[in-house]
Design an enzyme around this catalytic site. Structure first.
Site, PDB file in Angstrom:
ATOM      1  N   ARG A 156     -29.047  50.179 -13.579  1.00  0.00           N
ATOM      2  CA  ARG A 156     -28.570  48.796 -13.553  1.00  0.00           C
ATOM      3  C   ARG A 156     -29.746  47.854 -13.775  1.00  0.00           C
ATOM      4  O   ARG A 156     -30.842  48.100 -13.277  1.00  0.00           O
ATOM      5  CB  ARG A 156     -27.944  48.481 -12.176  1.00  0.00           C
ATOM      6  CG  ARG A 156     -26.476  48.788 -12.093  1.00  0.00           C
ATOM      7  CD  ARG A 156     -25.889  48.734 -10.696  1.00  0.00           C
ATOM      8  NE  ARG A 156     -26.212  47.601  -9.848  1.00  0.00           N
ATOM      9  CZ  ARG A 156     -25.664  47.389  -8.646  1.00  0.00           C
ATOM     10  NH1 ARG A 156     -24.736  48.226  -8.170  1.00  0.00           N
ATOM     11  NH2 ARG A 156     -26.014  46.358  -7.905  1.00  0.00           N
ATOM     12  N   ARG A 200     -33.811  40.674  -4.962  1.00  0.00           N
ATOM     13  CA  ARG A 200     -32.566  40.920  -4.200  1.00  0.00           C
ATOM     14  C   ARG A 200     -32.860  41.073  -2.714  1.00  0.00           C
ATOM     15  O   ARG A 200     -32.131  40.539  -1.871  1.00  0.00           O
ATOM     16  CB  ARG A 200     -31.869  42.185  -4.714  1.00  0.00           C
ATOM     17  CG  ARG A 200     -31.194  41.987  -6.038  1.00  0.00           C
ATOM     18  CD  ARG A 200     -30.870  43.311  -6.673  1.00  0.00           C
ATOM     19  NE  ARG A 200     -29.740  43.983  -6.046  1.00  0.00           N
ATOM     20  CZ  ARG A 200     -29.448  45.255  -6.263  1.00  0.00           C
ATOM     21  NH1 ARG A 200     -30.201  45.991  -7.049  1.00  0.00           N
ATOM     22  NH2 ARG A 200     -28.393  45.775  -5.692  1.00  0.00           N
ATOM     23  N   LYS A 237     -23.534  50.792   0.955  1.00  0.00           N
ATOM     24  CA  LYS A 237     -22.195  50.244   1.260  1.00  0.00           C
ATOM     25  C   LYS A 237     -21.138  50.854   0.332  1.00  0.00           C
ATOM     26  O   LYS A 237     -20.073  51.265   0.784  1.00  0.00           O
ATOM     27  CB  LYS A 237     -22.202  48.709   1.117  1.00  0.00           C
ATOM     28  CG  LYS A 237     -23.206  48.019   2.020  1.00  0.00           C
ATOM     29  CD  LYS A 237     -23.195  46.511   1.853  1.00  0.00           C
ATOM     30  CE  LYS A 237     -23.638  46.028   0.488  1.00  0.00           C
ATOM     31  NZ  LYS A 237     -25.067  46.315   0.156  1.00  0.00           N
ATOM     32  N   ARG A 269     -21.922  36.847   1.887  1.00  0.00           N
ATOM     33  CA  ARG A 269     -23.373  37.066   1.911  1.00  0.00           C
ATOM     34  C   ARG A 269     -24.111  35.877   2.503  1.00  0.00           C
ATOM     35  O   ARG A 269     -25.305  35.974   2.779  1.00  0.00           O
ATOM     36  CB  ARG A 269     -23.868  37.249   0.485  1.00  0.00           C
ATOM     37  CG  ARG A 269     -24.033  38.673   0.043  1.00  0.00           C
ATOM     38  CD  ARG A 269     -24.556  38.625  -1.366  1.00  0.00           C
ATOM     39  NE  ARG A 269     -25.148  39.838  -1.807  1.00  0.00           N
ATOM     40  CZ  ARG A 269     -24.474  40.863  -2.322  1.00  0.00           C
ATOM     41  NH1 ARG A 269     -23.156  40.823  -2.376  1.00  0.00           N
ATOM     42  NH2 ARG A 269     -25.117  41.922  -2.759  1.00  0.00           N
ATOM     43  N   ARG A 306     -31.095  55.016  -8.228  1.00  0.00           N
ATOM     44  CA  ARG A 306     -29.670  54.984  -8.596  1.00  0.00           C
ATOM     45  C   ARG A 306     -29.505  54.976 -10.123  1.00  0.00           C
ATOM     46  O   ARG A 306     -30.242  54.293 -10.835  1.00  0.00           O
ATOM     47  CB  ARG A 306     -29.009  53.734  -8.014  1.00  0.00           C
ATOM     48  CG  ARG A 306     -27.558  53.593  -8.476  1.00  0.00           C
ATOM     49  CD  ARG A 306     -26.763  52.607  -7.697  1.00  0.00           C
ATOM     50  NE  ARG A 306     -27.404  51.305  -7.607  1.00  0.00           N
ATOM     51  CZ  ARG A 306     -26.993  50.344  -6.779  1.00  0.00           C
ATOM     52  NH1 ARG A 306     -25.967  50.556  -5.984  1.00  0.00           N
ATOM     53  NH2 ARG A 306     -27.616  49.188  -6.749  1.00  0.00           N
TER      54      ARG A 306
HETATM   55  P1  AP5 Z   1     -24.944  52.320  -2.959  1.00  0.00           P
HETATM   56  O1  AP5 Z   1     -23.862  52.921  -2.146  1.00  0.00           O
HETATM   57  O2  AP5 Z   1     -24.697  52.070  -4.407  1.00  0.00           O
HETATM   58  O3  AP5 Z   1     -25.524  51.043  -2.224  1.00  0.00           O
HETATM   59  P2  AP5 Z   1     -24.912  49.598  -2.036  1.00  0.00           P
HETATM   60  O4  AP5 Z   1     -25.283  49.126  -0.665  1.00  0.00           O
HETATM   61  O5  AP5 Z   1     -23.456  49.580  -2.394  1.00  0.00           O
HETATM   62  O6  AP5 Z   1     -25.787  48.855  -3.114  1.00  0.00           O
HETATM   63  P3  AP5 Z   1     -25.455  47.690  -4.143  1.00  0.00           P
HETATM   64  O7  AP5 Z   1     -26.673  47.576  -5.016  1.00  0.00           O
HETATM   65  O8  AP5 Z   1     -24.180  47.926  -4.850  1.00  0.00           O
HETATM   66  O9  AP5 Z   1     -25.386  46.522  -3.190  1.00  0.00           O
HETATM   67  P4  AP5 Z   1     -25.593  45.040  -3.512  1.00  0.00           P
HETATM   68  O10 AP5 Z   1     -25.122  44.445  -2.240  1.00  0.00           O
HETATM   69  O11 AP5 Z   1     -26.930  44.602  -3.964  1.00  0.00           O
HETATM   70  O12 AP5 Z   1     -24.790  44.891  -4.845  1.00  0.00           O
HETATM   71  P5  AP5 Z   1     -23.476  44.112  -5.210  1.00  0.00           P
HETATM   72  O13 AP5 Z   1     -22.818  44.918  -6.232  1.00  0.00           O
HETATM   73  O14 AP5 Z   1     -22.707  43.692  -4.008  1.00  0.00           O
HETATM   74  O15 AP5 Z   1     -26.218  53.301  -2.820  1.00  0.00           O
HETATM   75  C1  AP5 Z   1     -27.413  53.043  -3.537  1.00  0.00           C
HETATM   76  C2  AP5 Z   1     -27.992  54.392  -4.000  1.00  0.00           C
HETATM   77  O16 AP5 Z   1     -28.370  55.180  -2.878  1.00  0.00           O
HETATM   78  C3  AP5 Z   1     -27.020  55.263  -4.806  1.00  0.00           C
HETATM   79  O17 AP5 Z   1     -27.737  55.918  -5.814  1.00  0.00           O
HETATM   80  C4  AP5 Z   1     -26.493  56.279  -3.785  1.00  0.00           C
HETATM   81  O18 AP5 Z   1     -26.155  57.511  -4.390  1.00  0.00           O
HETATM   82  C5  AP5 Z   1     -27.667  56.418  -2.833  1.00  0.00           C
HETATM   83  N1  AP5 Z   1     -27.238  56.611  -1.455  1.00  0.00           N
HETATM   84  C6  AP5 Z   1     -26.340  55.845  -0.769  1.00  0.00           C
HETATM   85  N2  AP5 Z   1     -26.222  56.271   0.489  1.00  0.00           N
HETATM   86  C7  AP5 Z   1     -27.093  57.308   0.627  1.00  0.00           C
HETATM   87  C8  AP5 Z   1     -27.445  58.147   1.715  1.00  0.00           C
HETATM   88  N3  AP5 Z   1     -26.877  58.014   2.930  1.00  0.00           N
HETATM   89  N4  AP5 Z   1     -28.391  59.102   1.525  1.00  0.00           N
HETATM   90  C9  AP5 Z   1     -28.968  59.250   0.300  1.00  0.00           C
HETATM   91  N5  AP5 Z   1     -28.676  58.492  -0.776  1.00  0.00           N
HETATM   92  C10 AP5 Z   1     -27.751  57.532  -0.620  1.00  0.00           C
HETATM   93  O19 AP5 Z   1     -24.073  42.760  -5.808  1.00  0.00           O
HETATM   94  C11 AP5 Z   1     -24.801  42.754  -7.017  1.00  0.00           C
HETATM   95  C12 AP5 Z   1     -25.141  41.310  -7.381  1.00  0.00           C
HETATM   96  O20 AP5 Z   1     -23.922  40.559  -7.575  1.00  0.00           O
HETATM   97  C13 AP5 Z   1     -25.925  40.507  -6.354  1.00  0.00           C
HETATM   98  O21 AP5 Z   1     -27.318  40.740  -6.434  1.00  0.00           O
HETATM   99  C14 AP5 Z   1     -25.541  39.062  -6.743  1.00  0.00           C
HETATM  100  O22 AP5 Z   1     -26.230  38.648  -7.903  1.00  0.00           O
HETATM  101  C15 AP5 Z   1     -24.079  39.215  -7.122  1.00  0.00           C
HETATM  102  N6  AP5 Z   1     -23.195  39.007  -5.953  1.00  0.00           N
HETATM  103  C16 AP5 Z   1     -22.260  39.894  -5.509  1.00  0.00           C
HETATM  104  N7  AP5 Z   1     -21.628  39.396  -4.433  1.00  0.00           N
HETATM  105  C17 AP5 Z   1     -22.176  38.187  -4.190  1.00  0.00           C
HETATM  106  C18 AP5 Z   1     -21.952  37.199  -3.191  1.00  0.00           C
HETATM  107  N8  AP5 Z   1     -21.020  37.371  -2.226  1.00  0.00           N
HETATM  108  N9  AP5 Z   1     -22.704  36.071  -3.219  1.00  0.00           N
HETATM  109  C19 AP5 Z   1     -23.626  35.890  -4.177  1.00  0.00           C
HETATM  110  N10 AP5 Z   1     -23.896  36.780  -5.148  1.00  0.00           N
HETATM  111  C20 AP5 Z   1     -23.178  37.926  -5.152  1.00  0.00           C
END
Ligand code: AP5
Length: 251
Positions: free
Chosen positions: A193, A204, A41, A121, A160
């Site tokens: 991370r 997760r 994302k 979420r 990552r």
């Molecule tokens: P990346 O683009 O970083 O993936 P992402 O989907 O953004 O992953 P996140 O880990 O950031 O998502 P998340 O939803 O768990 O985290 P968030 O920060 O929201 O890509 C991942 C890797 O793959 C990278 O290395 C990239 O280079 C590679 N890649 C990407 N696309 C690729 C492709 N097409 N081909 C090859 N490689 C590729 O949340 C973190 C935490 O915050 C949660 O666990 C929770 O504790 C809390 N939190 C946040 N929001 C909420 C909420 N609304 N409710 C409750 N808790 C929440």
């Protein structure tokens, strides 16, 4: 190519003012990005905002920003609890996340539009978002849902790395830095991370699976859901994303 301000009002809260520099897009988008952790994302968000404008509003970024706070202020009790949950890979409570978004409602009303990433979420968060948007008289254009096989997601998450200093993201196989372990942009140390470690990844993915279906159904019933296969390289996924947003432009 759009370059939108520094998102400081989103990251720090309503008392901070963004430095906004870029032009406003002819059509400011109001989009939600959905999908499992690590599906890509954030990677797609960078490309969407460069081509279509809008502010990238990630709830995960707000928590990571708070975790890095260098002002010496202790986090509030709610934020401390949230950061501990995040480190373990668990979801932060709905009450905390909804409060955080509600107090940043001006970011959702911003003239640049928004790209919400990581929120909502849960179905409770989706309903809360509907209430916030109704109050500020904004409507979602779409909820873009990225999906990919679990093995691919685990490979993306476990490979990552992020720069300790400037937070630029890498992947050890798919987007390696020029010098192993060092950020191309600032030379900072690349780290993993806490929530990308194997036990937290497992938690997760489980948390995501337990909450995603009602959220997807909610947007499907409203005709807002757009589903995108996130397998393949970032540019291939972006080509699919671009086609979806261009189709929305005609609506
Ligand atoms: P990346 O683009 O970083 O993936 P992402 O989907 O953004 O992953 P996140 O880990 O950031 O998502 P998340 O939803 O768990 O985290 P968030 O920060 O929201 O890509 C991942 C890797 O793959 C990278 O290395 C990239 O280079 C590679 N890649 C990407 N696309 C690729 C492709 N097409 N081909 C090859 N490689 C590729 O949340 C973190 C935490 O915050 C949660 O666990 C929770 O504790 C809390 N939190 C946040 N929001 C909420 C909420 N609304 N409710 C409750 N808790 C929440």
């Amino acid at each position: 190519m759009y370059s939108i301000g520094n998102r400081i009002s989103w990251l720090q809260g309503p008392d901070a003012n963004c430095a906004k520099t870029g032009p406003v897009a002819p059509r400011p988008w109001h989009l939600v990005l959905l999908g499992p952790p690590g599906v890509g994302k954030g990677t797609q968000a960078e490309r969407i905002i460069a081509e279509f404008g809008a502010c990238h509003l990630s709830t995960g970024d707000v928590f990571r920003y708070a975790a890095r706070d260098t002002t010496g202020h202790a986090p509030s009790p709610a934020m401390a609890t949230a950061l501990a949950a995040m480190k373990r890979g668990e979801l932060v409570s709905d009450a905390t996340v909804v409060d955080l978004v509600r107090e940043r409602a001006q970011c959702l009303a911003c003239q640049y539009g928004f790209l919400l990433d990581g929120f909502p979420r849960t179905i409770e968060q989706a309903h809360a978002l509907e209430g916030i948007l109704a109050r500020i008289e904004r409507k979602l254009d779409a909820a873009i849902y990225y999906f990919a096989p679990e093995a691919l997601i685990i490979e993306r998450l476990s490979g990552r790395r992020v720069c300790r200093q400037c937070r630029t993201g890498y992947h050890i196989a798919n987007k390696p830095p020029r010098v192993a372990g060092r950020c191309d942009a600032c030379g900072g140390e690349l780290i993993q991370r806490d929530d990308d470690k194997p036990e937290a990844i497992r938690i997760r993915l489980h948390a995501y699976a337990a909450t995603c279906d009602p959220v997807l159904d909610n947007y499907r019933h409203q005709g807002l859901l757009r589903e995108i296969d996130a397998s393949g390289g970032p540019e291939a996924v972006f080509a699919r994303t671009r086609a979806v947003i261009q189709a929305l432009s005609k609506v």
